[in-house]
Write an enzyme that holds these catalytic residues in place. Structure first.
Site, short mmCIF file in Angstrom:
data_model
loop_
_atom_site.label_atom_id
_atom_site.label_comp_id
_atom_site.label_asym_id
_atom_site.label_seq_id
_atom_site.Cartn_x
_atom_site.Cartn_y
_atom_site.Cartn_z
N SER A 1 -24.09 20.60 -48.54
CA SER A 1 -22.66 20.77 -48.41
C SER A 1 -22.10 21.53 -49.62
CB SER A 1 -22.00 19.39 -48.25
OG SER A 1 -20.68 19.50 -47.80
N HIS B 1 -23.80 16.66 -40.06
CA HIS B 1 -23.71 17.10 -41.46
C HIS B 1 -24.30 16.00 -42.34
CE1 HIS B 1 -21.77 19.51 -44.64
NE2 HIS B 1 -21.43 18.36 -45.23
N TRP C 1 -18.31 22.53 -38.30
CA TRP C 1 -17.43 22.83 -39.43
C TRP C 1 -18.10 23.77 -40.42
CZ3 TRP C 1 -12.53 22.86 -40.21
CH2 TRP C 1 -11.97 22.72 -41.47
N LYS D 1 -23.61 24.96 -51.58
CA LYS D 1 -22.96 26.17 -52.10
C LYS D 1 -23.42 26.40 -53.54
CE LYS D 1 -18.76 24.45 -49.78
NZ LYS D 1 -19.01 24.79 -48.40
#
Length: 432
Positions: free
Chosen positions: A268, A409, A359, A272
């Site tokens: 998540s 997720h 998402w 990044k």
């Protein structure tokens, strides 16, 4: 920022992640329909800003790579301040752990000698009976090192932690109730059994994850009278990535660790971070992104799921302030996330997505991997060996790797199986 390192050895004898509600809920009012993705044109990673075409590996390595990195620093993640940092490593002697299967090390890394210098705790597990230097998976965690395993000897973080009643965390302070709550996301025993070490740092040790510009490592490097980051200075994700590079500095001093075989990973927002760390620090042999989505592996121009405006509104501290000018103006960005993946070239990178994680735009993550293919092939690797979006549970093991896991997720045992298989293929040839 240049870093110098000092190692202090202490002999010590011993007598989570919180799911982000707006990620899990797939918020309403955003596009989840592939047919509604607008037409877009990606910037060509092999065309310089002045229009010059990049036709050789030498051009990429000598000019274009630096140019792309500078664009990401200037317009998205922000640049680490210039200057030197003296890292102080306070090294706790390794001790047997996990029923004797592992050696546990805990290292306090201080960002200088001053009394008020910030510090982070690096937790390391290594196979106990390794005969050679050990390859390592390194990643940040969300709620403190103690959350990744029930091991009672893991230090409780003294840093700010987000309150989470489900985990027993109150008043933004870690406690024993949260020990091991994220263990399912950190398959320590599985990795140890396969010959790998696992190392982690609590992201909040580096920079607490809320929008307050006077906390964390960034504030420590402010100039006199500075109170907020300058326009192109590092956001929180860049600060976290800096912490990962400082952990690599430590690995280079530890004779038990093969610092040439370190895989940086994250999930998540921390995915990044792992992508940015792997892009700018070429010492990382392998980069793994897990469901990193917008601002990570997913293409911004698709406006699928989380958008640039939404991420900058919800988390204004993650990126540099210049990134905010591209809210609803993704097509004006001089970069997109395929170019971030390309910065990892020619080193292997794995993009791991989940079918229900709309998402984070799993298809957009795959398309970004495709968009980096030309750079990898120019540099003499196989690039991405997939012409179309793979079926779930099929691991594409080319230098740009891709895997789509059924589910939400999250980080699962299946994900760790994929990480290890990919690392075996590209980094170790099988660590066992």
């Amino acid at each position: 920022m240049q870093r110098t390192c000092v190692l202090i050895v202490l002999i010590v004898t011993s007598t989570m992640w919180t799911p982000d509600p707006d990620v899990y809920a797939q918020p309403r009012g955003f596009n989840y329909d592939e047919a509604q993705v607008p037409k877009y044109t990606l910037p060509d990673p092999l065309v310089m800003v002045d229009g010059t075409k990049v036709t050789s590996a030498k051009q990429w390595n000598d000019k274009r790579r630096d140019e792309v990195q500078q664009l990401f620093e200037a317009y998205m993640y922000g640049k680490v301040p210039d200057g030197e940092t003296e890292l102080i490593f306070t090294d706790a002697k390794g001790e047997r752990a996990l029923g004797g299967a592992a050696i546990r090390k805990q290292v306090k890394i201080s960002f200088g000698e001053k009394e008020d210098a910030p510090a982070m705790d690096l937790l390391i597990y290594l196979p106990a009976d390794a005969k050679v230097r050990v390859p390592v998976f390194l990643g940040l965690n969300f709620h403190g090192n103690h959350t990744i395993h029930k091991d009672k000897e893991i230090w409780l973080t003294e840093s700010w932690v987000r309150t989470n009643k489900k985990f027993g965390i109150t008043k933004n302070k870690a406690n024993e109730l949260s020990r091991g709550v994220a263990a399912g996301r950190w398959q320590i025993e599985k990795a140890i059994a396969k010959g790998y070490g696992v190392a982690t740092i609590y992201c909040g040790d580096i920079d607490p994850d809320f929008n307050f510009p006077s906390n964390g490592i960034q504030a420590y490097y402010y100039k006199k009278d500075q109170t907020i980051p300058e326009k192109g200075q590092w956001g929180t994700i860049a600060a976290w990535a800096f912490g990962l590079s400082c952990a690599m500095d430590y690995f280079e001093t530890d004779t038990d660790i093969d610092h040439k075989k370190v895989a940086v990973l994250g999930h998540s927002r921390l995915g990044k971070t792992s992508l940015w760390a792997g892009a700018i620090d070429t010492r990382f042999a392998l980069t793994i992104s897990n469901c990193s989505g917008c601002g990570g592996a997913a293409l911004s121009r698709r406006r699928f799921g989380e958008t640039v405006r939404r991420i900058n509104t919800s988390f204004p501290h993650w990126f540099c302030s210049r990134f905010h000018q591209y809210n609803d103006k993704e097509d004006k960005l001089p970069i997109d996330q395929h170019m971030l993946i390309a910065l990892c070239a020619p080193r292997p990178v794995l993009i791991n997505s989940a079918t229900e994680d709309k998402w984070a735009d799993p298809h957009g993550e795959f398309l970004a991997a495709q968009g980096a293919d030309a750079v990898y092939r120019m540099l003499g690797t196989g690039g991405l060996d997939a012409k179309k979006w793979p079926e779930p549970n099929k691991l594409v093991k080319s230098t740009i790797g891709y895997h789509l896991r059924p589910g939400k997720h999250d980080v699962t045992a299946r994900d760790w199986d994929v990480y290890i298989e990919f690392a075996d293929h590209h980094m170790t040839g099988g660590a066992e």
